[in-house]
Design a protein around this motif. Structure first.
Motif, mmCIF file in Angstrom:
data_model
loop_
_atom_site.group_PDB
_atom_site.id
_atom_site.type_symbol
_atom_site.label_atom_id
_atom_site.label_comp_id
_atom_site.label_asym_id
_atom_site.label_seq_id
_atom_site.Cartn_x
_atom_site.Cartn_y
_atom_site.Cartn_z
ATOM 1 N N VAL A 1 -6.169 -9.578 -1.800
ATOM 2 C CA VAL A 1 -6.737 -8.178 -1.530
ATOM 3 C C VAL A 1 -8.247 -8.057 -1.061
ATOM 4 N N THR B 1 3.644 -2.822 3.832
ATOM 5 C CA THR B 1 3.525 -4.178 3.366
ATOM 6 C C THR B 1 2.883 -4.894 4.321
ATOM 7 N N GLY C 1 -1.639 4.133 2.242
ATOM 8 C CA GLY C 1 -2.753 3.868 2.619
ATOM 9 C C GLY C 1 -3.638 2.730 1.559
ATOM 10 N N ALA C 2 -3.433 3.341 0.213
ATOM 11 C CA ALA C 2 -4.073 2.834 -1.000
ATOM 12 C C ALA C 2 -3.222 1.665 -1.555
ATOM 13 N N TYR C 3 -4.026 0.586 -1.908
ATOM 14 C CA TYR C 3 -3.469 -0.551 -2.516
ATOM 15 C C TYR C 3 -2.902 -0.211 -3.830
ATOM 16 N N LEU C 4 -1.568 -0.572 -3.863
ATOM 17 C CA LEU C 4 -0.540 -0.590 -4.974
ATOM 18 C C LEU C 4 -0.415 -1.827 -6.111
ATOM 19 N N PHE D 1 -9.343 -6.340 2.199
ATOM 20 C CA PHE D 1 -9.910 -5.101 2.482
ATOM 21 C C PHE D 1 -11.530 -5.165 2.187
ATOM 22 N N GLN E 1 0.807 -1.188 0.127
ATOM 23 C CA GLN E 1 0.119 -0.039 0.103
ATOM 24 C C GLN E 1 0.984 1.279 0.031
ATOM 25 N N ARG E 2 0.286 2.235 -0.632
ATOM 26 C CA ARG E 2 1.053 3.428 -0.855
ATOM 27 C C ARG E 2 0.354 4.590 -0.251
ATOM 28 N N ASP F 1 5.539 3.533 1.851
ATOM 29 C CA ASP F 1 4.798 2.089 1.322
ATOM 30 C C ASP F 1 4.817 1.145 2.524
#
Length: 248
Positions: A163, A100, A79-82, A167, A76-77, A98
């Protein structure tokens, strides 16, 4: 009669003149001296250089990570999925940019109902409070012929979609326990007590697995059910009040 003159001594709390606390000033001066002794010359340029070196060391320490062979990492970057990262040594943006999360996708996990394996690390592997009374309550079921039976079972599963597992559902492990208990009560309620504890166990396991997997897919839990193994422990008597003998 005052024991001190009017210079603010201990005998005259209303004395004239400002109060001075030499202890605080001495502590501040000692702190400054220690910082100067750590940095030769004490110039601002060297202070800035030291701060840069410290940040560079922390950044280098937090910029790499290792993924175990039975897992993947969800990155996550801010807080958003990367992305998802396979096993091996990898690098990321340091200083918390980032983050992990390791997800064991190749490891078979399990949940136990009615008993607990000592040393289990997964908090959802057995009943949350871990008490014997709570474990017994989750195994007490009413069969289709209105008898009460104790049914212990194990659900073996894998994390198939990391994922979704992280989430889509707030607590997928706890949700799976609720789903499993609900399905098992439904399946047992459609059969007689003799089927539950003897000849119908394989059918119960197959039907329960199918229904658990359907609900896991519906709720987007990211879980794949591998096996359901049930153990009928025997009957506790009739659950129908009309079948009980009333004393004369």
């Amino acid at each position: 009669m005052s024991t001190q003159d009017g210079n603010g001594g201990p005998g005259n709390p209303w004395g004239n003149g400002p109060q001075r606390n030499p202890d605080i000033e001495d502590l501040l001066r000692q702190g400054q001296d220690r910082i100067k002794s750590m940095i030769p010359g004490g110039s601002p340029r060297r202070v800035v250089l030291l701060v840069i070196l410290v940040l560079a060391g922390v950044g280098a320490w937090t910029s790499y990570y290792t993924v175990p062979s039975d897992s993947v990492v969800v990155v996550q970057r801010f807080g958003a999925y990367l992305k998802e990262v396979p096993p091996g040594l990898h690098f990321k943006l340091p200083l918390g940019i980032d983050t992990t999360t390791i997800v064991p996708v190749k490891r078979q996990l399990k949940q136990e109902f009615g008993f607990t394996t000592p040393g289990a690390r997964d908090p959802y592997q057995s009943s949350r409070d871990g008490r014997r009374g709570s474990q017994k309550r989750e195994t007490q079921m009413v069969t289709g012929d209105l008898n009460a039976a104790l049914v212990e079972w194990v659900v073996q599963y894998r994390i198939s979609e990391p994922v979704k597992f992280l989430f889509e559902v707030r607590e997928p492990g706890e949700t799976l326990r609720y789903v499993s208990e609900s399905v098992m009560r439904e399946v047992v309620g459609d059969r007689t007590v003799d089927e539950v504890i003897t000849i119908g166990r394989q059918e119960i396991e197959t039907e329960a697995l199918t229904k658990m997997q359907a609900l896991s897919t519906k709720y987007a839990m990211g879980i794949s059910i591998d096996q359901v193994h049930s153990v009928g422990r025997g009957r506790e008597g009739s659950a129908d009040p009309r079948s009980r003998r009333v004393p004369a």
